[in-house]
Design a protein around this motif. Structure first.
Motif, mmCIF file in Angstrom:
data_model
loop_
_atom_site.group_PDB
_atom_site.id
_atom_site.type_symbol
_atom_site.label_atom_id
_atom_site.label_comp_id
_atom_site.label_asym_id
_atom_site.label_seq_id
_atom_site.Cartn_x
_atom_site.Cartn_y
_atom_site.Cartn_z
ATOM 1 N N UNK A 1 -8.144 19.857 -4.299
ATOM 2 C CA UNK A 1 -7.319 18.696 -4.649
ATOM 3 C C UNK A 1 -7.652 17.470 -3.812
ATOM 4 N N UNK A 2 -8.814 17.484 -3.129
ATOM 5 C CA UNK A 2 -9.286 16.280 -2.467
ATOM 6 C C UNK A 2 -8.674 15.981 -1.125
ATOM 7 N N UNK A 3 -8.108 16.977 -0.454
ATOM 8 C CA UNK A 3 -7.600 16.817 0.912
ATOM 9 C C UNK A 3 -8.362 17.760 1.838
ATOM 10 N N UNK A 4 -8.459 17.386 3.100
ATOM 11 C CA UNK A 4 -9.189 18.205 4.040
ATOM 12 C C UNK A 4 -8.434 19.504 4.334
ATOM 13 N N UNK A 5 -9.146 20.633 4.188
ATOM 14 C CA UNK A 5 -8.583 21.920 4.586
ATOM 15 C C UNK A 5 -8.735 22.102 6.094
ATOM 16 N N UNK A 6 -9.912 21.726 6.612
ATOM 17 C CA UNK A 6 -10.144 21.767 8.060
ATOM 18 C C UNK A 6 -11.367 20.925 8.396
ATOM 19 N N UNK A 7 -11.517 20.621 9.652
ATOM 20 C CA UNK A 7 -12.719 19.978 10.149
ATOM 21 C C UNK A 7 -13.074 20.591 11.496
ATOM 22 N N UNK A 8 -14.364 20.616 11.794
ATOM 23 C CA UNK A 8 -14.846 21.131 13.072
ATOM 24 C C UNK A 8 -15.869 20.138 13.614
ATOM 25 N N UNK A 9 -15.685 19.715 14.852
ATOM 26 C CA UNK A 9 -16.607 18.778 15.496
ATOM 27 C C UNK A 9 -17.263 19.467 16.688
ATOM 28 N N UNK A 10 -18.562 19.270 16.826
ATOM 29 C CA UNK A 10 -19.258 19.881 17.956
ATOM 30 C C UNK A 10 -19.311 18.896 19.126
ATOM 31 N N UNK B 1 -9.079 11.207 10.995
ATOM 32 C CA UNK B 1 -9.172 11.968 9.739
ATOM 33 C C UNK B 1 -9.064 13.446 10.088
ATOM 34 N N UNK B 2 -7.924 14.041 9.706
ATOM 35 C CA UNK B 2 -7.617 15.406 10.110
ATOM 36 C C UNK B 2 -7.329 16.283 8.897
ATOM 37 N N UNK B 3 -7.227 17.586 9.147
ATOM 38 C CA UNK B 3 -6.815 18.514 8.103
ATOM 39 C C UNK B 3 -5.515 18.032 7.477
ATOM 40 N N UNK B 4 -5.485 17.979 6.152
ATOM 41 C CA UNK B 4 -4.323 17.497 5.415
ATOM 42 C C UNK B 4 -4.457 16.082 4.911
ATOM 43 N N UNK B 5 -5.429 15.316 5.429
ATOM 44 C CA UNK B 5 -5.633 13.933 4.991
ATOM 45 C C UNK B 5 -6.467 13.873 3.710
ATOM 46 N N UNK C 1 0.806 -1.226 0.000
ATOM 47 C CA UNK C 1 0.000 0.000 0.000
ATOM 48 C C UNK C 1 0.838 1.276 0.000
ATOM 49 N N UNK C 2 2.068 1.202 0.505
ATOM 50 C CA UNK C 2 2.894 2.407 0.581
ATOM 51 C C UNK C 2 3.227 2.979 -0.788
ATOM 52 N N UNK C 3 3.115 2.162 -1.844
ATOM 53 C CA UNK C 3 3.408 2.659 -3.198
ATOM 54 C C UNK C 3 2.174 3.229 -3.898
ATOM 55 N N UNK C 4 1.006 3.081 -3.312
ATOM 56 C CA UNK C 4 -0.233 3.457 -4.011
ATOM 57 C C UNK C 4 -0.639 4.905 -3.773
ATOM 58 N N UNK C 5 0.055 5.571 -2.841
ATOM 59 C CA UNK C 5 -0.056 7.008 -2.598
ATOM 60 C C UNK C 5 -1.417 7.440 -2.046
ATOM 61 N N UNK C 6 -2.212 6.485 -1.600
ATOM 62 C CA UNK C 6 -3.479 6.830 -0.961
ATOM 63 C C UNK C 6 -3.268 7.334 0.463
ATOM 64 N N UNK C 7 -2.109 7.035 1.045
ATOM 65 C CA UNK C 7 -1.841 7.433 2.422
ATOM 66 C C UNK C 7 -1.072 8.746 2.514
ATOM 67 N N UNK C 8 -0.876 9.425 1.385
ATOM 68 C CA UNK C 8 -0.217 10.730 1.422
ATOM 69 C C UNK C 8 -1.061 11.690 2.262
ATOM 70 N N UNK C 9 -0.409 12.420 3.137
ATOM 71 C CA UNK C 9 -1.121 13.371 3.975
ATOM 72 C C UNK C 9 -0.291 14.634 4.148
ATOM 73 N N UNK C 10 -0.990 15.737 4.320
ATOM 74 C CA UNK C 10 -0.353 17.018 4.606
ATOM 75 C C UNK C 10 -0.674 17.471 6.027
ATOM 76 N N UNK C 11 -1.080 16.542 6.874
ATOM 77 C CA UNK C 11 -1.447 16.922 8.242
ATOM 78 C C UNK C 11 -0.245 17.488 8.995
ATOM 79 N N UNK C 12 -0.528 18.296 10.001
ATOM 80 C CA UNK C 12 0.535 18.918 10.786
ATOM 81 C C UNK C 12 1.343 17.859 11.526
#
Length: 486
Positions: free
Chosen positions: A477-486, A390-394, A372-383
């Protein structure tokens, strides 16, 4: 024409960027120094994350029609069939991952599909047109182009160098290309006919006492060609006769007659990463920014995703509109995030490719396995240090939905296009703003109001770790910019 963005290099990276900009109504020119379009397989492995990019860009159907799944590899040692292996074990699609398996299509065919899509936006690749020089100031870039009509001076807001490992743009900026080149290893890659072989399979021919030191022939879809990979000694010329000798010795058969290579290249381990991906109004992408070994099928895919990351950011900066509320205080910070995000990804992916190369060199038994590491589905820009499902950047997962009238659709249908997407789980959709489309996603036991989208079997809630009141902004580009949970 004075474009807003000038792209040097019309390979998969440059073409992807040009399509993404053109669909955002950005004036773009794309030039290439070559006199003819590339005609070879080179980067023939398309990873699952790239398939998702192609879905968004409107070329996935054509890519699926022209390509094929990875073929099983028949291993022969000392002329005897030993076993059949798959480089990647096939996986079933899931609601979150609709395209879980790599796809095979010769690079020249992929480029042709991308050029046709670009032409639908009225943009043509300008061949035999070389970027000779450029200067930049705080307002833009002035470039000198040498083309069929002579020398031309072009003014653009931004310049993107997608012009390969020998990038003119990178060299002109004196950006260090850090890494190594191993001259002791040479490999011949080429496209040949081998009509005696069943085109539904790949082949590995080697000696019993050196099973990893063999030759590979993998079938290319759409024609009777195989991509040939063979080691070359320092004093060996890359000719058809050399390839034929390899086959005769290692396959121990006389009926496999190779045709003249349609395309070939001599590859050396040249593993490099640009010191920086941005210099003022000039950007590097694809092989101009990072060069990979062919192991793992990462190079072309990483370049395509460079372009996919950069396109919406350039468009936002050109519009002068406020960037998405996702940690980018202004347009400059948004553009800086391209270099920050993509250089970190390129460094990680280079590590994966290099590790696989070392496995080949040492003859490891699992050297041909791809996980799976070669399939690039796990690329993330999270802090760094951030934790959670599932966080901002995922990457934003897909999920099945149903409208109030019963018609089916997917989250990817909502994401498709040049906009961002705001999802409100279990609550009314938020007001839409410029460049953002808003939707309400409700649980499967909820009676939907007009405009609500029902999460079929609750997949959207589960895959987004969402509860009623959760709000998620998905970047273009299909990655989370942010999320807010109540």
């Amino acid at each position: 024409m004075s474009p807003q963005v000038l792209i040097a290099g019309a390979g998969p990276t440059g073409l992807t960027l040009a399509i993404d900009l053109a669909r955002r109504d950005v004036d773009v020119r794309i030039v290439d120094r070559a006199a003819q379009f590339f005609a070879g397989s080179r980067g023939d492995g398309i990873q699952p994350r790239t398939l998702e990019v192609f879905d968004d860009l409107g070329v996935l159907e054509a890519v699926f029609a022209a390509g094929s799944p990875q073929a099983p590899m028949r291993v022969h040692l000392d002329g005897e069939f030993v076993t059949e292996r798959r480089m990647t074990e096939p996986r079933e699609p899931t609601p979150a991952v609709p395209y879980p398996n790599p796809w095979v299509l010769g690079q020249s065919d992929t480029e042709s599909i991308l050029r046709e899509r670009l032409a639908e936006f009225g943009v043509q690749v300008e061949m035999s047109t070389e970027l000779a020089d450029f200067t930049q100031d705080t307002a833009g870039v002035t470039a000198t182009l040498n083309g069929p009509g002579g020398t031309e001076t072009v003014r653009a807001d931004y310049l993107v160098g997608a012009d390969g490992g020998r990038s003119t743009v990178r060299r002109a900026l004196a950006i260090a290309f850090e890494g190594t080149t191993d001259e002791s290893i040479r490999m011949l890659l080429g496209d040949v006919r081998a009509d005696a072989l069943d085109h539904g399979y790949g082949y590995w021919f080697a000696h019993q006492d050196a099973p990893m030191e063999g030759i590979a022939l993998t079938p290319l879809p759409g024609r009777r060609l195989f991509q040939f990979a063979a080691p070359l000694s320092a004093d060996t010329e890359p000719t058809r006769a050399v390839l034929q000798d390899y086959v005769d010795r290692l396959a121990r058969r006389t009926d496999i007659v190779l045709g003249e290579p349609v395309w070939s290249t001599v590859w050396r381990p040249n593993i490099r990463l640009a010191q920086r991906f941005r210099d003022g109004r000039v950007f590097l992408a694809g092989d101009a920014a990072h060069v990979h070994p062919p192991t793992g099928g990462q190079g072309m895919n990483t370049g395509i995703q460079d372009a996919y990351n950069l396109g919406w950011k350039l468009a936002a900066a050109l519009r002068g509109a406020p960037p998405l509320d996702g940690g980018f205080p202004d347009g400059e910070a948004l553009l800086d995030s391209y270099a920050t995000e993509r250089r970190a990804v390129a460094a990680r992916v280079l590590g994966i490719s290099t590790d696989l190369l070392e496995k080949h060199r040492h003859g490891d038994e699992d050297a041909m396995r791809r996980g799976p590491e070669t399939q690039q589905l796990d690329i993330t820009y999270r802090a760094p240090g951030a934790s959670g499902p599932l966080l901002a950047g995922d990457r934003a997962p897909d999920a099945p939905l149903r409208r109030a009238d019963g018609t089916a659709l997917r989250l990817f249908d909502l994401f498709r296009g040049p906009h961002a997407t705001l999802l409100s789980f279990g609550t009314a959709a938020s007001a839409e703003t410029s460049g953002v489309r808003a939707h309400s996603v409700v649980p499967p036991d909820h009676t939907p109001a007009d405009g609500d989208l029902v999460a079929v079997d609750g997949h959207a809630f589960a895959d987004y770790a969402a509860t009623p009141g959760t709000r998620v902004l998905v970047r273009p580009d299909g990655y989370l910019a942010w999320r807010a949970d109540t």
